[in-house]
Design a protein around this motif. Structure first.
Motif, PDB file in Angstrom:
ATOM      1  N   SER A   1       0.901  -1.157   0.112  1.00  0.00           N
ATOM      2  CA  SER A   1      -0.035   0.012  -0.148  1.00  0.00           C
ATOM      3  C   SER A   1       0.917   1.090   0.232  1.00  0.00           C
ATOM      4  O   SER A   1       1.859   1.296   0.566  1.00  0.00           O
ATOM      5  N   LYS A   2       0.417   2.294  -0.691  1.00  0.00           N
ATOM      6  CA  LYS A   2       1.318   3.361  -0.938  1.00  0.00           C
ATOM      7  C   LYS A   2       0.432   4.626  -0.790  1.00  0.00           C
ATOM      8  O   LYS A   2      -0.796   4.492  -1.242  1.00  0.00           O
ATOM      9  N   ARG A   3       0.943   5.709  -0.117  1.00  0.00           N
ATOM     10  CA  ARG A   3       0.323   6.846  -0.132  1.00  0.00           C
ATOM     11  C   ARG A   3       1.318   8.116  -0.725  1.00  0.00           C
ATOM     12  O   ARG A   3       2.412   8.032  -0.348  1.00  0.00           O
ATOM     13  N   PHE A   4       0.755   9.042  -1.418  1.00  0.00           N
ATOM     14  CA  PHE A   4       1.362  10.118  -1.907  1.00  0.00           C
ATOM     15  C   PHE A   4       0.570  11.120  -2.022  1.00  0.00           C
ATOM     16  O   PHE A   4      -0.777  11.070  -2.221  1.00  0.00           O
ATOM     17  N   SER A   5       1.175  12.525  -2.185  1.00  0.00           N
ATOM     18  CA  SER A   5       0.265  13.411  -2.413  1.00  0.00           C
ATOM     19  C   SER A   5       0.099  13.733  -3.895  1.00  0.00           C
ATOM     20  O   SER A   5       1.125  13.480  -4.912  1.00  0.00           O
ATOM     21  N   LEU A   6      -0.949  14.215  -4.283  1.00  0.00           N
ATOM     22  CA  LEU A   6      -1.274  14.600  -5.966  1.00  0.00           C
ATOM     23  C   LEU A   6      -1.021  15.907  -6.042  1.00  0.00           C
ATOM     24  O   LEU A   6      -1.765  16.753  -5.500  1.00  0.00           O
ATOM     25  N   ASN A   7      -0.050  16.232  -6.947  1.00  0.00           N
ATOM     26  CA  ASN A   7       0.307  17.558  -7.391  1.00  0.00           C
ATOM     27  C   ASN A   7      -0.364  17.822  -8.514  1.00  0.00           C
ATOM     28  O   ASN A   7      -0.524  17.044  -9.726  1.00  0.00           O
ATOM     29  N   PRO A   8      -1.012  19.225  -8.866  1.00  0.00           N
ATOM     30  CA  PRO A   8      -1.742  19.433  -9.881  1.00  0.00           C
ATOM     31  C   PRO A   8      -0.671  19.723 -10.941  1.00  0.00           C
ATOM     32  O   PRO A   8       0.339  20.027 -10.955  1.00  0.00           O
ATOM     33  N   MET A   9      -1.018  19.127 -12.078  1.00  0.00           N
ATOM     34  CA  MET A   9       0.062  19.135 -13.356  1.00  0.00           C
ATOM     35  C   MET A   9      -0.819  18.910 -14.583  1.00  0.00           C
ATOM     36  O   MET A   9      -1.897  18.189 -14.535  1.00  0.00           O
ATOM     37  N   SER A  10      -0.252  19.429 -15.707  1.00  0.00           N
ATOM     38  CA  SER A  10      -0.704  18.955 -17.054  1.00  0.00           C
ATOM     39  C   SER A  10      -0.515  17.694 -17.450  1.00  0.00           C
ATOM     40  O   SER A  10       0.329  16.817 -17.021  1.00  0.00           O
ATOM     41  N   VAL A  11      -1.310  17.176 -18.397  1.00  0.00           N
ATOM     42  CA  VAL A  11      -1.280  15.676 -19.046  1.00  0.00           C
ATOM     43  C   VAL A  11       0.411  15.791 -19.393  1.00  0.00           C
ATOM     44  O   VAL A  11       0.976  14.494 -19.217  1.00  0.00           O
ATOM     45  N   ASP A  12       0.888  16.815 -20.200  1.00  0.00           N
ATOM     46  CA  ASP A  12       2.109  16.393 -20.727  1.00  0.00           C
ATOM     47  C   ASP A  12       3.241  16.378 -19.552  1.00  0.00           C
ATOM     48  O   ASP A  12       4.344  15.532 -19.502  1.00  0.00           O
ATOM     49  N   GLU A  13       3.069  17.155 -18.450  1.00  0.00           N
ATOM     50  CA  GLU A  13       3.956  17.129 -17.245  1.00  0.00           C
ATOM     51  C   GLU A  13       3.986  15.685 -16.805  1.00  0.00           C
ATOM     52  O   GLU A  13       4.837  15.021 -16.175  1.00  0.00           O
ATOM     53  N   ALA A  14       2.748  15.160 -16.565  1.00  0.00           N
ATOM     54  CA  ALA A  14       2.659  13.869 -15.901  1.00  0.00           C
ATOM     55  C   ALA A  14       3.329  12.728 -17.089  1.00  0.00           C
ATOM     56  O   ALA A  14       3.783  11.850 -16.287  1.00  0.00           O
ATOM     57  N   ILE A  15       3.084  12.774 -18.204  1.00  0.00           N
ATOM     58  CA  ILE A  15       4.000  11.771 -19.066  1.00  0.00           C
ATOM     59  C   ILE A  15       5.203  11.947 -19.009  1.00  0.00           C
ATOM     60  O   ILE A  15       5.997  11.186 -18.484  1.00  0.00           O
TER      61      ILE A  15
ATOM     62  N   ASN B   1       7.727   8.953 -17.472  1.00  0.00           N
ATOM     63  CA  ASN B   1       8.887   8.563 -17.949  1.00  0.00           C
ATOM     64  C   ASN B   1      10.063   8.739 -17.243  1.00  0.00           C
ATOM     65  O   ASN B   1      10.932   7.578 -17.299  1.00  0.00           O
ATOM     66  N   LEU B   2      10.284   9.833 -16.559  1.00  0.00           N
ATOM     67  CA  LEU B   2      11.297   9.922 -15.645  1.00  0.00           C
ATOM     68  C   LEU B   2      11.379   8.887 -14.463  1.00  0.00           C
ATOM     69  O   LEU B   2      12.395   8.312 -14.193  1.00  0.00           O
ATOM     70  N   LEU B   3      10.306   8.494 -14.062  1.00  0.00           N
ATOM     71  CA  LEU B   3      10.257   7.432 -12.865  1.00  0.00           C
ATOM     72  C   LEU B   3      10.468   5.922 -13.512  1.00  0.00           C
ATOM     73  O   LEU B   3      10.315   5.140 -12.917  1.00  0.00           O
ATOM     74  N   GLU B   4      10.272   5.801 -14.928  1.00  0.00           N
ATOM     75  CA  GLU B   4      10.367   4.710 -15.657  1.00  0.00           C
ATOM     76  C   GLU B   4       9.216   3.774 -15.367  1.00  0.00           C
ATOM     77  O   GLU B   4       9.352   2.299 -14.903  1.00  0.00           O
ATOM     78  N   HIS B   5       7.805   4.316 -15.032  1.00  0.00           N
ATOM     79  CA  HIS B   5       6.755   3.441 -14.671  1.00  0.00           C
ATOM     80  C   HIS B   5       5.876   3.566 -15.775  1.00  0.00           C
ATOM     81  O   HIS B   5       6.010   4.086 -16.887  1.00  0.00           O
ATOM     82  N   ILE B   6       5.057   2.339 -15.711  1.00  0.00           N
ATOM     83  CA  ILE B   6       4.106   2.142 -16.809  1.00  0.00           C
ATOM     84  C   ILE B   6       2.550   2.937 -16.716  1.00  0.00           C
ATOM     85  O   ILE B   6       1.767   3.222 -17.675  1.00  0.00           O
ATOM     86  N   PHE B   7       2.682   3.493 -15.462  1.00  0.00           N
ATOM     87  CA  PHE B   7       1.310   4.484 -15.162  1.00  0.00           C
ATOM     88  C   PHE B   7       1.971   5.689 -14.297  1.00  0.00           C
ATOM     89  O   PHE B   7       2.664   5.354 -13.559  1.00  0.00           O
ATOM     90  N   PHE B   8       0.922   6.642 -14.274  1.00  0.00           N
ATOM     91  CA  PHE B   8       1.115   7.575 -13.298  1.00  0.00           C
ATOM     92  C   PHE B   8      -0.046   8.220 -12.967  1.00  0.00           C
ATOM     93  O   PHE B   8      -0.798   8.532 -13.614  1.00  0.00           O
ATOM     94  N   VAL B   9      -0.534   8.449 -11.491  1.00  0.00           N
ATOM     95  CA  VAL B   9      -1.596   8.926 -11.014  1.00  0.00           C
ATOM     96  C   VAL B   9      -1.455  10.589 -10.851  1.00  0.00           C
ATOM     97  O   VAL B   9      -0.361  10.842 -10.122  1.00  0.00           O
ATOM     98  N   PHE B  10      -2.173  11.293 -11.175  1.00  0.00           N
ATOM     99  CA  PHE B  10      -1.880  12.907 -10.950  1.00  0.00           C
ATOM    100  C   PHE B  10      -3.245  13.720 -10.913  1.00  0.00           C
ATOM    101  O   PHE B  10      -4.297  13.221 -11.170  1.00  0.00           O
ATOM    102  N   LEU B  11      -3.160  14.898 -10.341  1.00  0.00           N
ATOM    103  CA  LEU B  11      -4.373  15.762 -10.168  1.00  0.00           C
ATOM    104  C   LEU B  11      -3.957  16.672 -11.576  1.00  0.00           C
ATOM    105  O   LEU B  11      -3.355  17.304 -11.730  1.00  0.00           O
ATOM    106  N   ASN B  12      -5.190  16.409 -12.489  1.00  0.00           N
ATOM    107  CA  ASN B  12      -5.087  17.428 -13.569  1.00  0.00           C
ATOM    108  C   ASN B  12      -5.344  18.758 -13.396  1.00  0.00           C
ATOM    109  O   ASN B  12      -6.377  19.110 -12.793  1.00  0.00           O
ATOM    110  N   MET B  13      -4.461  19.578 -13.689  1.00  0.00           N
ATOM    111  CA  MET B  13      -4.523  20.993 -13.178  1.00  0.00           C
ATOM    112  C   MET B  13      -5.688  21.834 -13.853  1.00  0.00           C
ATOM    113  O   MET B  13      -6.180  22.603 -13.612  1.00  0.00           O
ATOM    114  N   ASP B  14      -6.155  21.177 -15.291  1.00  0.00           N
ATOM    115  CA  ASP B  14      -7.271  21.833 -15.927  1.00  0.00           C
ATOM    116  C   ASP B  14      -8.459  21.475 -15.364  1.00  0.00           C
ATOM    117  O   ASP B  14      -9.444  22.186 -15.491  1.00  0.00           O
TER     118      ASP B  14
END
Length: 174
Positions: free
Chosen positions: A120-134, A138-151
């Motif tokens: 189980s993992k807890r983390f804060s969601l930072n507002p970011m754009s879709v491009d920033e999330a991608i 990619n920087l984390l080398e993950h296959i998915f990423f959860v984020f708070l869409n700033m739009d």
């Protein structure tokens, strides 16, 4: 079972369509008559991909396989669908009983594997754009990423698809 067969960048022969119907009829006994099956065939650079999606009573079974030959890809994809049915037989029976549907037994009785949460993992969601999330994914080398869409201000998931492109899952505000 209602079946829809679609060919993208290819004209499908009647013999292939008959083969698809024959294969789907073998697994149709596990679903209600209201089930819908969608079969899509893609052809790109000599590779033929067959994708099968079966929807029934809120359950979705999906598999996609690629092979040099369309019939080989169909065989592989149907094997995957049958494995999914066998793996989830007990859960399917329970769900179908709740929906007042019955499911016929499968020859082999698979073991009931529990769904265990091993981390189980807890983390804060930072507002970011879709491009920033991608970029972050990619920087984390993950296959998915959860984020708070700033739009939109809603939780979104960006993921890498098998074809190398990206997919976006957006939460719906109710």
């Amino acid at each position: 079972m209602k079946t829809t067969i679609t060919g993208r960048k290819v004209t499908l022969k009647d013999s292939f369509k008959e083969r698809v119907d024959k294969k789907l009829n073998k697994v149709s006994r596990f679903f209600s008559p209201a089930a819908e099956a969608a079969v899509t065939v893609h052809v790109e650079k000599g590779r033929q991909t067959v994708e099968v999606t079966i929807r029934d009573a809120g359950m979705i079974f999906r598999a996609e396989e690629t092979a040099p030959d369309m019939l080989d890809a169909l065989e592989k994809v149907m094997d995957v669908i049958v494995r999914q049915i066998r793996k989830n037989k007990t859960r399917l029976e329970k769900r179908m009983k709740e929906s007042d549907f019955s499911i016929l037994p499968i020859d082999e009785e698979p073991e009931e594997l529990p769904y265990d949460v091993v981390k189980s993992k807890r983390f804060s969601l930072n507002p970011m754009s879709v491009d920033e999330a991608i970029l972050q994914m990619n920087l984390l080398e993950h296959i998915f990423f959860v984020f708070l869409n700033m739009d939109t201000g809603l939780v979104n998931v960006i993921y890498r698809r098998n074809d190398g492109n990206y997919g976006l899952i957006e939460a719906a505000a109710d």
